[in-house]
Scaffold this active site. Sequence first.
Site, PDB file in Angstrom:
ATOM      1  CG  ASP A  45      53.541  32.838  63.350  1.00 43.42           C
ATOM      2  OD1 ASP A  45      54.146  33.349  63.773  1.00 43.42           O
ATOM      3  OD2 ASP A  45      52.504  33.135  62.443  1.00 43.42           O
ATOM      4  CD  GLU A  87      55.356  38.703  60.687  1.00 49.47           C
ATOM      5  OE1 GLU A  87      54.319  38.942  60.355  1.00 49.47           O
ATOM      6  OE2 GLU A  87      56.147  37.587  60.479  1.00 49.47           O
TER       7      GLU A  87
END
Length: 582
Positions: free
Chosen positions: A322, A518
């Site tokens: 990521d 997020e």
Amino acid sequence: MLRQRALLVLLLVLAGCSPTAVDNSAGGDSSKANPALWPKAESPAALTSKETEAAIDLLLEKMTLEQKVGQLIQADISSIKPSDLQQYPLGSILAGGNSGPYGNERASAAKWAELVGEFREVSRNSGAGIPILFGVDAVHGHSNLPGATIFPHNIGLGAANDPVMIRRIGEATAAEISGSGIEWTFAPTLAVPQDLRWGRSYEGYAADPTLVAKYATAMTLGLQGKLESGKVLDAKKVAATAKHFLADGGTADGRDQGDARISEKELIEKHAQGYPAAIDAGALSVMVSFSSWNGAKHHGNKSLVTDVLKGRMGFAGLVVGDWNGHGQVPGCSAGACPDAINAGLDLFMAPDSWKKVYDSTLAAARDGTIAAARIDDAVRRILRVKFKLGLMGDTLTQRGDPALIGTADHLELAREAVAKSLVLLKNNDGVLPIRKGANVLIAGPGADNMAMQAGGWTISWQGTDTKPEDFPNGQTIGRAISDAVRTSGGIATISADGRFEAKPEVAVVVVGERPYAEFEGDAPDLAYRTSPADEELIARLKSQGIRVVVVFLSGRPMFTGKLINQADAFVAAWLPGTQGNG
Ligand code: GLC
């Protein structure tokens, strides 16, 4: 439901077993997985072939160490230009949440296809001639693209409990991604959110691992199709990514990128179930989570990424990191992390750090910190995906047909998904359905607000700066209800602050969370705090004898207290996307 959860947690604590108890019964390292305990799985043999493996053997013989190391690195379009690939033979390019072609987040499908084509062209005509792999976050439809069909976020799809529909959504989404010339999406998210204070709760389908596993299969097959031996994916199919491996939704206090302090048993039973399903369905890639397990960052945990994922679960595709997640491994930085490759990562997501990662990884390969066999295995996995996507050899699969985007059947499917995702929590005296010919007011901050109903990951990363013209195929909830009321001979007024001329008999008041993505969505608690203006609006309507239907837009279930008590009817609508008609 949440009240019961709170009670359950209280009982657990009183019983002395805190829900975040760490099982050290084995006495061993609580972050070292024991693969024999994990479910078995196997990438289908059709993921590769003897011919593909032989072709990769030849390429590996021919490639220089620089070209091999380059394959292991992915850069973001905001930090690299196509000509850079002549000097840095990178394997992959991504467009992250806030990146758009030529700096334009509202670029057309043709512009996306043009940009991908430029990167592909340079990569095929330089170095070892290996084309780049291009990935994007199409996480609720091709949500970067104005005009694309934007579906409800995963939490709403989970509420629909319809795996067949999920596969159809995957097919439609793949077609629209392909329509913009792209061949890889970082989806589906297989998180199983446990603490809903987590800002990414809405990216998870459910807190129920069984449903997540069913959906993992359905979405993977929808996006990729069933892998067939000796055949590349259809031009309207794209590579899926099972993410974020794993227990991204199991961190303490729901902190994004935090630490899942749980036993291996809980890690397996609650958070791992989507991966065997996705792998068996042929998922071509897996993305490692930023988060950690009992203090060990996943990007450096070989027992999970290699021994469990590639060993026990037989995953034969590529493992991508990521966003600079490798930099969180102790001793690493965004610019250097051989430990992540040695743990089993195949492709660094090094959006803006790619030059440093290239230099440091090349040095680590040269001095043996990373064994040649590991480099070759990572390159092999990346090339397998490129072969399966039809990117290799002379006949490059042609993607980029804009006619696939925003089609009537995709929009109708999204409308069906919205309708199936809604949860009716209260309906006193049958105030719903509203009778034909009624006078209806649609009010509240969400009445005519596409950003609130689409949520994060929409056009931009946080989805907060969108404009109505970004959604030519969409309708806000207010517009859609107003059209429906008028078509049935009624009167409709859309007014965020609730003003009207002729007194309505019913008011639909749309309230809820503002968009987030997020960690921006991490919350200290689950209390929804109705704004004073909204509270006053509802009280004023009620005092005039107008019945109130609340439509609640949120990325997670919340304690709505007084709001749900004031309402005559209450619909949890999650984040329905652009099809207000649903
Ligand atoms: C983000 C997210 C991940 C996404 C990636 C690329 O940080 O964690 O879900 O796929 O970066 O945008």
